[in-house]
Write a protein that holds these residues in place. Structure first.
Motif, short mmCIF file in Angstrom:
data_model
loop_
_atom_site.label_atom_id
_atom_site.label_comp_id
_atom_site.label_asym_id
_atom_site.label_seq_id
_atom_site.Cartn_x
_atom_site.Cartn_y
_atom_site.Cartn_z
N GLN A 106 0.82 -1.21 0.00
CA GLN A 106 0.00 0.00 0.00
C GLN A 106 0.86 1.26 0.00
O GLN A 106 0.49 2.27 -0.60
CB GLN A 106 -0.93 -0.01 1.21
N PRO A 110 0.76 4.60 -4.41
CA PRO A 110 0.59 5.95 -4.97
C PRO A 110 1.65 6.30 -6.01
O PRO A 110 1.35 6.99 -6.99
CB PRO A 110 0.70 6.85 -3.73
N LEU A 142 -10.01 -2.04 -1.75
CA LEU A 142 -8.87 -1.14 -1.57
C LEU A 142 -8.67 -0.27 -2.81
O LEU A 142 -8.45 0.95 -2.70
CB LEU A 142 -7.60 -1.95 -1.31
N GLN A 145 -11.37 2.36 -2.85
CA GLN A 145 -11.20 3.32 -1.76
C GLN A 145 -10.12 4.35 -2.08
O GLN A 145 -10.28 5.54 -1.80
CB GLN A 145 -10.83 2.57 -0.48
N GLU A 146 -9.03 3.88 -2.68
CA GLU A 146 -7.90 4.77 -2.97
C GLU A 146 -7.98 5.40 -4.35
O GLU A 146 -7.17 6.27 -4.69
CB GLU A 146 -6.58 3.99 -2.83
N TYR A 148 -7.44 3.93 -7.31
CA TYR A 148 -6.41 3.47 -8.23
C TYR A 148 -7.04 2.99 -9.54
O TYR A 148 -8.05 2.29 -9.53
CB TYR A 148 -5.61 2.34 -7.60
#
Length: 204
Positions: A106, A110, A142, A145-146, A148
């Motif tokens: 994680q 980014p 995930l 949520q992020e 990506y």
């Protein structure tokens, strides 16, 4: 008697502090940046010899005789369609193995997302280790949520994991356009190290 007990407790505290420092240093190095390795064949840790220890990113690139074509595998997209790694050959490729429960995975995501958005001539393929404790639902949660958007495949049959002996997450491979492995890294990498790997395959 009290002084003796106090002395023992102090000694134990010192041992714990020293031990914690050693443990932190050992585990921390596992996820340190600049772990980019350049070698002919990625060697699983259980069979690696000192002579096979990874060189740093500044090391010379492998000779023509030493290069290895990236082993093929089959994984699945979000809709369940089978996709082969070799489908991506023809353009430089950054291949990453990850799981949603993996903190170091994680931490580097980014950087991968940023490079994916910036570089049109380099492909990114994030392969989720969808076996054991990992589920497709957790992985997708995930990603959502992020926010990506990089391409993701799900290794539900563990074909990719077995083909690449993925025992440590995250693991990243830098593959040239002709399908040969140029460099690889085990553990989380920072943006600079990611860029070094990309520079090695860009324009290939």
């Amino acid at each position: 008697m009290r002084n003796k007990v106090t002395g023992i407790l102090v000694a134990l505290l010192v041992v714990l502090i020293v031990g914690a420092g050693i443990l932190y240093k050992t585990l921390g190095s596992r996820y340190a940046p600049n772990q980019l390795a350049v070698e002919a064949t990625p060697v699983p840790a259980q069979t690696a010899s000192p002579e096979q220890t990874a060189a740093t990113a500044e090391a010379a690139e492998p000779t023509a005789e030493a290069v290895q074509t990236a082993p093929d595998f089959t994984a699945y997209d979000a809709d369940g369609n089978a996709v082969k790694l070799s489908d991506y050959f023809g353009k430089p490729l950054v291949l990453n193995f990850w799981a949603s429960w993996c903190g170091p995975c994680q931490s580097e995501m980014p950087e991968f997302q940023q490079k994916y958005e910036e570089l049109a001539d380099v492909q990114f393929l994030m392969v989720n280790m969808t076996t054991g404790r990992e589920t497709k639902e957790d992985a997708q949660a995930l990603l959502a949520q992020e926010g990506y958007t990089f391409p993701v495949l799900f290794d539900t049959d563990a074909d990719a994991a077995m083909t690449y002996s993925v025992y440590s997450l995250p693991t990243t491979y830098f593959i040239a356009a002709d399908g040969t492995i140029t460099a690889w890294a085990r553990g989380a990498i920072d943006g600079d190290t990611l860029q070094k790997g990309i520079d090695m395959i860009a324009g290939s």
